[in-house]
Design a protein around this motif. Sequence first.
Motif, PDB file in Angstrom:
ATOM      1  N   ALA A 108      74.671  40.224  19.822  1.00  0.00           N
ATOM      2  CA  ALA A 108      73.204  40.214  19.821  1.00  0.00           C
ATOM      3  C   ALA A 108      72.295  40.689  20.546  1.00  0.00           C
ATOM      4  N   LEU A 109      71.984  41.989  20.409  1.00  0.00           N
ATOM      5  CA  LEU A 109      70.972  42.720  21.046  1.00  0.00           C
ATOM      6  C   LEU A 109      69.825  42.925  20.612  1.00  0.00           C
ATOM      7  N   CYS A 110      68.800  42.626  21.331  1.00  0.00           N
ATOM      8  CA  CYS A 110      67.130  42.926  20.979  1.00  0.00           C
ATOM      9  C   CYS A 110      66.880  44.327  21.424  1.00  0.00           C
ATOM     10  N   PHE A 111      66.604  45.044  20.533  1.00  0.00           N
ATOM     11  CA  PHE A 111      65.888  46.421  20.790  1.00  0.00           C
ATOM     12  C   PHE A 111      64.443  46.210  21.006  1.00  0.00           C
ATOM     13  N   GLU A 112      64.030  46.799  22.280  1.00  0.00           N
ATOM     14  CA  GLU A 112      62.732  46.652  23.012  1.00  0.00           C
ATOM     15  C   GLU A 112      61.591  46.686  21.713  1.00  0.00           C
ATOM     16  N   ALA A 113      62.036  47.915  20.914  1.00  0.00           N
ATOM     17  CA  ALA A 113      60.800  48.303  19.989  1.00  0.00           C
ATOM     18  C   ALA A 113      60.884  47.171  18.682  1.00  0.00           C
ATOM     19  N   ASP A 116      59.193  42.214  18.206  1.00  0.00           N
ATOM     20  CA  ASP A 116      58.418  41.624  17.635  1.00  0.00           C
ATOM     21  C   ASP A 116      58.734  41.301  16.149  1.00  0.00           C
ATOM     22  N   ALA A 117      59.738  41.568  15.943  1.00  0.00           N
ATOM     23  CA  ALA A 117      60.401  41.363  14.373  1.00  0.00           C
ATOM     24  C   ALA A 117      61.151  39.885  14.612  1.00  0.00           C
ATOM     25  N   SER A 118      61.345  39.379  15.792  1.00  0.00           N
ATOM     26  CA  SER A 118      62.201  38.247  15.757  1.00  0.00           C
ATOM     27  C   SER A 118      61.169  37.057  15.391  1.00  0.00           C
ATOM     28  N   SER A 119      61.903  35.826  14.861  1.00  0.00           N
ATOM     29  CA  SER A 119      61.195  34.773  14.551  1.00  0.00           C
ATOM     30  C   SER A 119      60.766  34.190  16.025  1.00  0.00           C
ATOM     31  N   LEU A 120      61.350  34.355  17.002  1.00  0.00           N
ATOM     32  CA  LEU A 120      61.027  33.663  18.441  1.00  0.00           C
ATOM     33  C   LEU A 120      59.929  34.651  19.054  1.00  0.00           C
ATOM     34  N   SER A 261      66.695  41.675  12.230  1.00  0.00           N
ATOM     35  CA  SER A 261      67.278  42.034  11.029  1.00  0.00           C
ATOM     36  C   SER A 261      68.712  42.250  10.712  1.00  0.00           C
ATOM     37  N   ILE A 262      69.310  41.626   9.998  1.00  0.00           N
ATOM     38  CA  ILE A 262      70.736  41.938   9.451  1.00  0.00           C
ATOM     39  C   ILE A 262      70.998  43.261   9.243  1.00  0.00           C
ATOM     40  N   GLY A 263      70.311  44.028   9.171  1.00  0.00           N
ATOM     41  CA  GLY A 263      70.479  45.595   8.975  1.00  0.00           C
ATOM     42  C   GLY A 263      70.642  46.235  10.322  1.00  0.00           C
ATOM     43  N   MET A 264      70.651  45.679  11.410  1.00  0.00           N
ATOM     44  CA  MET A 264      70.726  46.079  12.761  1.00  0.00           C
ATOM     45  C   MET A 264      72.136  45.572  13.455  1.00  0.00           C
ATOM     46  N   LEU A 265      72.742  44.773  12.756  1.00  0.00           N
ATOM     47  CA  LEU A 265      73.954  44.134  13.620  1.00  0.00           C
ATOM     48  C   LEU A 265      75.288  44.309  13.531  1.00  0.00           C
ATOM     49  N   PRO A 266      76.130  44.985  14.267  1.00  0.00           N
ATOM     50  CA  PRO A 266      77.374  45.517  14.064  1.00  0.00           C
ATOM     51  C   PRO A 266      78.363  44.271  14.392  1.00  0.00           C
ATOM     52  N   ASP A 341      63.590  47.227   5.759  1.00  0.00           N
ATOM     53  CA  ASP A 341      63.938  46.109   6.318  1.00  0.00           C
ATOM     54  C   ASP A 341      63.434  45.576   7.867  1.00  0.00           C
ATOM     55  N   ILE A 342      63.096  46.463   8.553  1.00  0.00           N
ATOM     56  CA  ILE A 342      62.631  46.393   9.698  1.00  0.00           C
ATOM     57  C   ILE A 342      61.192  47.100   9.797  1.00  0.00           C
ATOM     58  N   MET A 343      60.602  47.345   8.795  1.00  0.00           N
ATOM     59  CA  MET A 343      59.442  47.859   8.710  1.00  0.00           C
ATOM     60  C   MET A 343      58.185  47.357   9.489  1.00  0.00           C
ATOM     61  N   GLN A 344      57.404  47.962  10.264  1.00  0.00           N
ATOM     62  CA  GLN A 344      56.122  47.382  10.946  1.00  0.00           C
ATOM     63  C   GLN A 344      54.982  48.354  10.724  1.00  0.00           C
ATOM     64  N   PRO A 345      53.743  47.593  10.803  1.00  0.00           N
ATOM     65  CA  PRO A 345      52.744  48.336  10.597  1.00  0.00           C
ATOM     66  C   PRO A 345      52.484  49.642  11.633  1.00  0.00           C
ATOM     67  N   GLY A 346      52.043  50.700  11.045  1.00  0.00           N
ATOM     68  CA  GLY A 346      51.861  51.843  12.013  1.00  0.00           C
ATOM     69  C   GLY A 346      53.046  52.606  12.218  1.00  0.00           C
ATOM     70  N   MET A 347      54.313  52.187  11.611  1.00  0.00           N
ATOM     71  CA  MET A 347      55.582  52.966  11.953  1.00  0.00           C
ATOM     72  C   MET A 347      55.743  53.984  10.773  1.00  0.00           C
ATOM     73  N   THR A 348      57.083  54.776  10.821  1.00  0.00           N
ATOM     74  CA  THR A 348      57.318  55.853   9.958  1.00  0.00           C
ATOM     75  C   THR A 348      58.400  55.206   8.814  1.00  0.00           C
ATOM     76  N   LYS A 349      58.172  55.080   7.734  1.00  0.00           N
ATOM     77  CA  LYS A 349      59.121  54.334   7.034  1.00  0.00           C
ATOM     78  C   LYS A 349      60.102  55.520   6.371  1.00  0.00           C
ATOM     79  N   VAL A 350      61.516  55.097   6.548  1.00  0.00           N
ATOM     80  CA  VAL A 350      62.475  56.320   6.011  1.00  0.00           C
ATOM     81  C   VAL A 350      63.475  55.647   5.271  1.00  0.00           C
ATOM     82  N   GLY A 351      64.357  56.407   4.556  1.00  0.00           N
ATOM     83  CA  GLY A 351      65.444  55.740   3.991  1.00  0.00           C
ATOM     84  C   GLY A 351      66.727  56.011   4.661  1.00  0.00           C
ATOM     85  N   THR A 352      67.745  55.592   4.153  1.00  0.00           N
ATOM     86  CA  THR A 352      69.015  55.607   4.717  1.00  0.00           C
ATOM     87  C   THR A 352      69.453  57.014   5.404  1.00  0.00           C
ATOM     88  N   ALA A 353      69.249  58.072   4.606  1.00  0.00           N
ATOM     89  CA  ALA A 353      69.813  59.478   5.269  1.00  0.00           C
ATOM     90  C   ALA A 353      68.991  59.901   6.110  1.00  0.00           C
TER      91      ALA A 353
END
Length: 368
Positions: A108-113, A116-120, A261-266, A341-353
């Motif tokens: 469980a690794l929290c990327f600095e960027a 703010d997405a954590s509930s904590l 996000s669940i989409g971040m964890l290996p 799933d990890i979109m935040q205001p002001g960021m660039t939204k992209v798809g899988t590829a």
Amino acid sequence: MTYNILLLPGDGIGPEVLEETRRVLGWYSANRNLAFATREDLVGGCAYEAHGAPATDAMMKKALAADAVLFGAVGGPKWDKLPFHQKPEQGLLRLRGDLGLFANLRPALCFEALKDASSLKPEIVSGLDILIVRELTGGVYFGKPKEITDLPDGQKRAVDTQVYTTGEIERIARVAFELARLRGNRVASADKSNVMVTGVLWREAVTRVHDKEFPDVALSHILADNCAMQLVRNPKQFDVIVTDNLFGDVLSDEAAQLTGSIGMLPSASLGAKGADGRQPALYEPIHGSAPDIAGKGLANPIATILSLAMCLRYSFGRVEDATLLEKAVERVLAEGYRTGDIMQPGMTKVGTAAMTDAILKALDKLSA
Ligand code: NAD
């Protein structure tokens, strides 16, 4: 040396995210002098459609011969009504069982960027880097008796059995201590020795392995309920947490949530090293097949790509290459790329590829 990899994309978004892993493998063979021989097969619902079973003997043979298995996800509403033994998830359970994957590693690794997405609060999770080592093939999910019986008074009675042998506890403890030596050198062993005899045996066996083989690693014991509490109060106090199958199931999901996000964890699941030094291993994102977004090119591929980083580190011993991949992910997040799933205001939204495109570019830049 050529590494033999079996790709098992599975169902739903599984094939979409594993396709991105294939592109990253391509980058590594083109740029880092690594050779991979990949094979592919069906698992889960798609295997049931093709062969009438979620895992075939032929697929298992390939898995047993591989240096590592890269797994996508299985399951979906289409197969919800199948009999238990034919359900897609049984494919994964057979892989775990037949490969003897007794150690489940869940970072469980929290990327600095993404703090703010954590509930904590961000200051609680910023810099978080913990590893939960869960025993995967024993305990209450497998213990016998496991049954529902009818009572003379018309009630029913259900029994699950929590059972552990010293051997099972010792081997998972060794995995945790060895991994701790590669990280912060601290292990917290979580049990319920206050109310369960399996917990008493767990604590004794972990302590014995520690004192005899790993006295250089700092060991603490914690009751599993307190561990759950501490994970939300002050998660950064932990380095490696080792625990049984049931508590590990719950604590690793709780820890996952800390990171947003669940989409971040290996995750990685490892078996015992054979006489030839080979160790069965399966790497997979912790998320499922996400039927709600499947086929739309929206899935976050990062959990699967970070699973490949774990594979490079643990199965192939390529620590530098693993770190490079993790740094590339960190970089694209810092640059503002986000899947839905990890979109935040002001960021660039992209798809899988497009997320993978950005990661490949970051790999180019970081290795230039
Ligand atoms: P899920 O993880 O598939 O999805 C939960 C939520 O998270 C959904 O809203 C989904 O869109 C989202 N999500 C998951 N992964 C994502 C990603 N990479 N990018 C963006 N969003 C993502 O869990 P679920 O909905 O409970 O289960 C769906 C199916 O998956 C079920 O059939 C379940 O049995 C199966 N499942 C399989 C595994 C596995 O293969 N190891 C694990 C869990 C669930």
